[in-house]
Design an enzyme around this catalytic site. Structure first.
Site, PDB file in Angstrom:
ATOM      1  N   ARG A 128      14.405  17.456  19.604  1.00 44.14           N
ATOM      2  CA  ARG A 128      14.691  18.887  19.396  1.00 44.14           C
ATOM      3  C   ARG A 128      14.730  19.613  20.741  1.00 44.14           C
ATOM      4  O   ARG A 128      15.523  20.523  20.933  1.00 44.14           O
ATOM      5  CB  ARG A 128      13.631  19.515  18.481  1.00 44.14           C
ATOM      6  CG  ARG A 128      13.900  20.985  18.204  1.00 44.14           C
ATOM      7  CD  ARG A 128      13.005  21.576  17.128  1.00 44.14           C
ATOM      8  NE  ARG A 128      11.626  21.666  17.554  1.00 44.14           N
ATOM      9  CZ  ARG A 128      10.626  22.046  16.775  1.00 44.14           C
ATOM     10  NH1 ARG A 128      10.870  22.368  15.514  1.00 44.14           N
ATOM     11  NH2 ARG A 128       9.397  22.120  17.213  1.00 44.14           N
ATOM     12  N   ARG A 146      -0.278  19.340  21.784  1.00 45.55           N
ATOM     13  CA  ARG A 146      -0.145  20.008  20.472  1.00 45.55           C
ATOM     14  C   ARG A 146      -0.680  19.121  19.357  1.00 45.55           C
ATOM     15  O   ARG A 146      -1.324  19.596  18.415  1.00 45.55           O
ATOM     16  CB  ARG A 146       1.328  20.361  20.207  1.00 45.55           C
ATOM     17  CG  ARG A 146       1.811  21.509  21.086  1.00 45.55           C
ATOM     18  CD  ARG A 146       3.312  21.532  21.216  1.00 45.55           C
ATOM     19  NE  ARG A 146       3.989  21.807  19.968  1.00 45.55           N
ATOM     20  CZ  ARG A 146       5.307  21.674  19.794  1.00 45.55           C
ATOM     21  NH1 ARG A 146       6.075  21.279  20.806  1.00 45.55           N
ATOM     22  NH2 ARG A 146       5.857  21.943  18.637  1.00 45.55           N
TER      23      ARG A 146
HETATM   24  P1  B4P Z   1      10.058  20.772  12.314  1.00 43.07           P
HETATM   25  O1  B4P Z   1       9.223  19.638  11.874  1.00 43.07           O
HETATM   26  O2  B4P Z   1      10.770  21.561  11.316  1.00 43.07           O
HETATM   27  O3  B4P Z   1       9.071  21.605  13.235  1.00 43.07           O
HETATM   28  P2  B4P Z   1       7.703  22.299  12.795  1.00 43.07           P
HETATM   29  O4  B4P Z   1       6.748  21.314  12.188  1.00 43.07           O
HETATM   30  O5  B4P Z   1       8.015  23.505  12.002  1.00 43.07           O
HETATM   31  O6  B4P Z   1       7.271  22.717  14.252  1.00 43.07           O
HETATM   32  P3  B4P Z   1       6.029  23.150  15.072  1.00 43.07           P
HETATM   33  O7  B4P Z   1       4.741  22.858  14.385  1.00 43.07           O
HETATM   34  O8  B4P Z   1       6.295  22.520  16.386  1.00 43.07           O
HETATM   35  O9  B4P Z   1       6.202  24.637  15.392  1.00 43.07           O
HETATM   36  P4  B4P Z   1       5.482  26.024  15.174  1.00 43.07           P
HETATM   37  O10 B4P Z   1       6.592  26.956  15.398  1.00 43.07           O
HETATM   38  O11 B4P Z   1       4.734  26.117  13.895  1.00 43.07           O
HETATM   39  O12 B4P Z   1      11.136  20.218  13.305  1.00 43.07           O
HETATM   40  C1  B4P Z   1      10.922  19.227  14.270  1.00 43.07           C
HETATM   41  C2  B4P Z   1      12.169  18.420  14.508  1.00 43.07           C
HETATM   42  O13 B4P Z   1      12.194  17.341  13.595  1.00 43.07           O
HETATM   43  C3  B4P Z   1      13.480  19.183  14.314  1.00 43.07           C
HETATM   44  O14 B4P Z   1      14.337  18.850  15.364  1.00 43.07           O
HETATM   45  C4  B4P Z   1      14.022  18.657  12.996  1.00 43.07           C
HETATM   46  O15 B4P Z   1      15.423  18.627  12.957  1.00 43.07           O
HETATM   47  C5  B4P Z   1      13.467  17.245  12.963  1.00 43.07           C
HETATM   48  N1  B4P Z   1      13.252  16.749  11.601  1.00 43.07           N
HETATM   49  C6  B4P Z   1      12.723  17.447  10.564  1.00 43.07           C
HETATM   50  N2  B4P Z   1      12.669  16.641   9.472  1.00 43.07           N
HETATM   51  C7  B4P Z   1      13.155  15.412   9.852  1.00 43.07           C
HETATM   52  C8  B4P Z   1      13.348  14.164   9.171  1.00 43.07           C
HETATM   53  N3  B4P Z   1      13.028  14.001   7.887  1.00 43.07           N
HETATM   54  N4  B4P Z   1      13.849  13.127   9.862  1.00 43.07           N
HETATM   55  C9  B4P Z   1      14.174  13.261  11.170  1.00 43.07           C
HETATM   56  N5  B4P Z   1      14.037  14.427  11.878  1.00 43.07           N
HETATM   57  C10 B4P Z   1      13.525  15.482  11.216  1.00 43.07           C
HETATM   58  O16 B4P Z   1       4.380  26.133  16.360  1.00 43.07           O
HETATM   59  C11 B4P Z   1       4.692  26.269  17.728  1.00 43.07           C
HETATM   60  C12 B4P Z   1       3.467  26.757  18.520  1.00 43.07           C
HETATM   61  O17 B4P Z   1       3.149  28.134  18.134  1.00 43.07           O
HETATM   62  C13 B4P Z   1       2.154  26.011  18.328  1.00 43.07           C
HETATM   63  O18 B4P Z   1       2.057  24.884  19.174  1.00 43.07           O
HETATM   64  C14 B4P Z   1       1.114  27.119  18.687  1.00 43.07           C
HETATM   65  O19 B4P Z   1       0.947  27.255  20.073  1.00 43.07           O
HETATM   66  C15 B4P Z   1       1.744  28.393  18.148  1.00 43.07           C
HETATM   67  N6  B4P Z   1       1.299  28.736  16.783  1.00 43.07           N
HETATM   68  C16 B4P Z   1       2.096  28.802  15.674  1.00 43.07           C
HETATM   69  N7  B4P Z   1       1.373  29.139  14.589  1.00 43.07           N
HETATM   70  C17 B4P Z   1       0.081  29.287  15.012  1.00 43.07           C
HETATM   71  C18 B4P Z   1      -1.138  29.592  14.333  1.00 43.07           C
HETATM   72  N8  B4P Z   1      -1.185  29.817  13.001  1.00 43.07           N
HETATM   73  N9  B4P Z   1      -2.286  29.650  15.065  1.00 43.07           N
HETATM   74  C19 B4P Z   1      -2.267  29.436  16.389  1.00 43.07           C
HETATM   75  N10 B4P Z   1      -1.147  29.126  17.098  1.00 43.07           N
HETATM   76  C20 B4P Z   1       0.030  29.044  16.410  1.00 43.07           C
END
Ligand code: B4P
Length: 193
Positions: A128, A146
């Site tokens: 990604r 992370r």
């Molecule tokens: P996704 O898997 O959709 O990503 P995510 O879990 O939503 O992301 P993340 O946990 O990193 O982010 P967040 O914004 O919550 O996608 C990952 C990739 O995988 C994509 O490229 C997708 O295409 C691919 N993919 C998905 N499914 C697939 C499959 N079946 N097969 C193959 N590929 C696939 O957090 C970001 C940061 O924000 C954190 O590190 C933290 O610093 C902060 N944060 C957010 N919420 C917080 C909270 N509640 N408390 C404290 N800090 C927080």
């Protein structure tokens, strides 16, 4: 109301599956990651501070994300339900969410946790990072940090919901369609028809 938490480590597919689930069930999507990234783009004081923490792969302080969720709940009084994506990430956030929902006479119906191996998480996030422009996805060390934060502070949130019989776990590896299908099957068990 139907309130769902989509849970899992970074890169487990929460954001990807949330997009589909909100369309299917008409839920309001609340992603703390997206809310924080909007603050970063707008260069607000909150966004500037949050970026420093996110770029190290650490969690933003509880009071910041709880405040954002509280405002988002207040700003959507007519929602038929919420899909929480990336929140709660600590037990303190889970307890705060319970209190906020109670004030609105509602509660969490289910938490669904996506299970994905660490090797696959790192592969997905680095992939990604090639196109997302997200600085926290381009460096493998930050991605590993992370995952460590998830293991140390976030994974226990699943136990919090398990004690109330609200936790379901599904395999988060396979095609996006297969996982979406498994999610729908699980959600429909928890929905009152
Ligand atoms: P996704 O898997 O959709 O990503 P995510 O879990 O939503 O992301 P993340 O946990 O990193 O982010 P967040 O914004 O919550 O996608 C990952 C990739 O995988 C994509 O490229 C997708 O295409 C691919 N993919 C998905 N499914 C697939 C499959 N079946 N097969 C193959 N590929 C696939 O957090 C970001 C940061 O924000 C954190 O590190 C933290 O610093 C902060 N944060 C957010 N919420 C917080 C909270 N509640 N408390 C404290 N800090 C927080």
């Amino acid at each position: 109301m139907f309130n769902l938490i989509l849970f899992g480590p970074p890169g487990s597919g929460k954001g990807t599956q949330s997009e589909r689930l909100i369309t299917k069930y008409g839920l309001k999507h609340l992603s703390t990651g997206d809310l924080l990234r909007s603050e970063i783009v707008a260069q607000t004081p909150l966004g500037i501070e949050a970026k420093k923490i996110m770029d190290k792969g650490q969690l933003v302080p509880d009071e910041v994300v709880i405040g954002m969720i509280s405002s988002a709940l207040d700003n959507n009084p007519n929602a038929k339900g919420f899909l929480f994506d990336g929140f709660p990430r600590t037990v303190a956030q889970a307890e705060a969410l319970d209190k906020l929902l109670k004030l609105k006479d509602t509660q969490i119906n289910a938490m669904i946790s996506l299970l994905v191996s660490e090797e696959e998480l790192i592969k997905r996030l680095l992939n990604r990072g090639l196109t997302s422009g997200r600085s926290d996805d381009t460096n493998e060390e930050v991605i590993r940090a992370r995952i460590v934060e998830y293991r140390n502070k976030t994974s226990v949130v699943a136990d919090y919901y398990k004690q109330f019989d609200k936790l379901a776990e599904i395999k988060g590896e396979g095609s996006i369609d297969e996982i979406f299908e498994a999610l729908q099957n699980e959600i429909e068990k928890h929905m009152v028809v």
